[in-house]
Design a protein around this motif. Structure first.
Motif, short mmCIF file in Angstrom:
data_model
loop_
_atom_site.label_atom_id
_atom_site.label_comp_id
_atom_site.label_asym_id
_atom_site.label_seq_id
_atom_site.Cartn_x
_atom_site.Cartn_y
_atom_site.Cartn_z
N PHE A 1 0.77 -1.61 -0.23
CA PHE A 1 -0.10 0.19 -0.08
C PHE A 1 1.07 1.78 -0.39
N VAL A 2 1.98 1.17 -0.37
CA VAL A 2 3.28 1.95 -0.35
C VAL A 2 3.63 2.71 -1.77
N SER A 3 4.10 3.41 -2.44
CA SER A 3 4.17 3.65 -3.76
C SER A 3 5.05 2.97 -4.09
N GLN A 4 5.43 2.57 -5.75
CA GLN A 4 6.11 1.82 -6.05
C GLN A 4 8.03 2.44 -6.01
N LEU A 5 8.56 3.92 -6.05
CA LEU A 5 8.73 4.86 -5.19
C LEU A 5 9.37 3.91 -4.16
N ALA A 6 8.38 4.06 -3.30
CA ALA A 6 8.87 3.98 -2.08
C ALA A 6 9.32 2.88 -1.77
N ARG B 1 12.94 1.69 -0.82
CA ARG B 1 13.24 0.13 0.85
C ARG B 1 14.17 -0.79 0.04
N LEU B 2 13.83 -0.71 -0.50
CA LEU B 2 14.87 -2.16 -1.31
C LEU B 2 16.13 -1.90 -0.99
N MET B 3 16.40 -0.65 -1.50
CA MET B 3 17.05 -0.20 -1.45
C MET B 3 18.58 -0.55 -0.51
N LEU B 4 17.41 0.31 0.64
CA LEU B 4 17.82 -0.01 2.08
C LEU B 4 18.44 -1.45 2.31
N ARG B 5 17.47 -2.34 2.16
CA ARG B 5 17.51 -3.36 2.44
C ARG B 5 18.61 -4.28 1.81
N ASP B 6 19.00 -4.55 0.78
CA ASP B 6 20.42 -4.20 0.36
C ASP B 6 21.56 -4.30 0.60
#
Ligand SMILES: [Zn+2]
Length: 224
Positions: free
Chosen positions: A168-173, A177-182
């Motif tokens: 329920f958050v935007s694709q950009l968000a 999140r995935l960039m930080l996780r990576d």
């Protein structure tokens, strides 16, 4: 599935108190250190609960600090304008215990005693398994030119939209999140997918996530 049942499923996927309790700890001798400040790594303590103990300085264990530097360098190779901002690291065990008791009091009466432990743990980590009092956990976000990226929620927004995989958050968000996780995972941290900003190294959650024989950081008292 409606929004509520999707969030119930994401919550149910999280590791339980009982699973973390069973993870053994073989403590190493690393001390707590200040997080290094570099052009791509800043720390700024959010909240005021740790001010009497550490002042405005964020502390983590030595190897966790080194790995934060690694994560920030990985991030900078993607875009040198990006930096990591750590807003919380080590938390005194007494503070974790106080927060835990507060939620326990609020929820008591709604659950049986075994259910209560798990229910409170979902809101605030039980002190004996919590990551922040080991100095291995951090709350962290990415800044571009000193402004936080769009993560769909603000850091420390304790709402269901903060589940890393909230649809329920935007694709950009989600991609932020995935960039930080990576970068955090490539530096050796384990994610906590109940809060997109929380990662840890060396604690029980980390050992459980990577299926390791045990944790290397135990709950520690602060000493300078
Ligand atoms: Zn955290």
């Amino acid at each position: 599935m409606n929004k509520q049942s999707i969030y119930q499923k994401l919550a149910a996927d999280a590791v339980s108190y009982e699973e973390l309790r069973r993870v053994p700890v073989t403590p190493c001798k690393e001390t707590l250190v200040k997080i290094p400040q570099t052009p791509n790594l800043y720390s700024k303590q959010f909240g005021d609960d740790m001010l009497p103990i550490t002042g405005n300085v964020v502390y983590v264990r030595q190897n966790a600090a080194r790995r934060l530097v690694t994560a920030s360098k990985l991030l900078a190779t993607q875009d040198p304008r990006l930096s990591l901002q750590v807003v919380y690291g080590y938390r005194a065990l007494s503070i974790q215990q106080r927060l835990y008791r507060k939620f326990e009091t609020e929820l008591s009466g709604q659950f049986s005693s075994t259910e209560l432990r798990e229910a409170v743990h979902r809101l605030i980590a039980s002190p004996d398994v919590a990551g922040h009092p080991t100095g291995g956990a951090v709350d962290i976000q990415i800044l571009r030119d000193d402004q936080p990226l769009d993560f769909g929620t603000k850091i420390w927004d304790f709402a269901p939209d903060s589940f890393t995989y909230s649809p329920f958050v935007s694709q950009l968000a989600t991609s932020n999140r995935l960039m930080l996780r990576d970068v955090m995972m490539r530096a050796g941290f384990a994610p906590f997918d109940g809060e997109w900003w929380h990662f840890s190294y060396g604690d029980k959650e980390w050992a459980y996530y990577y299926n390791l024989p045990g944790a290397i950081y135990d709950q520690i008292e602060f000493s300078r």
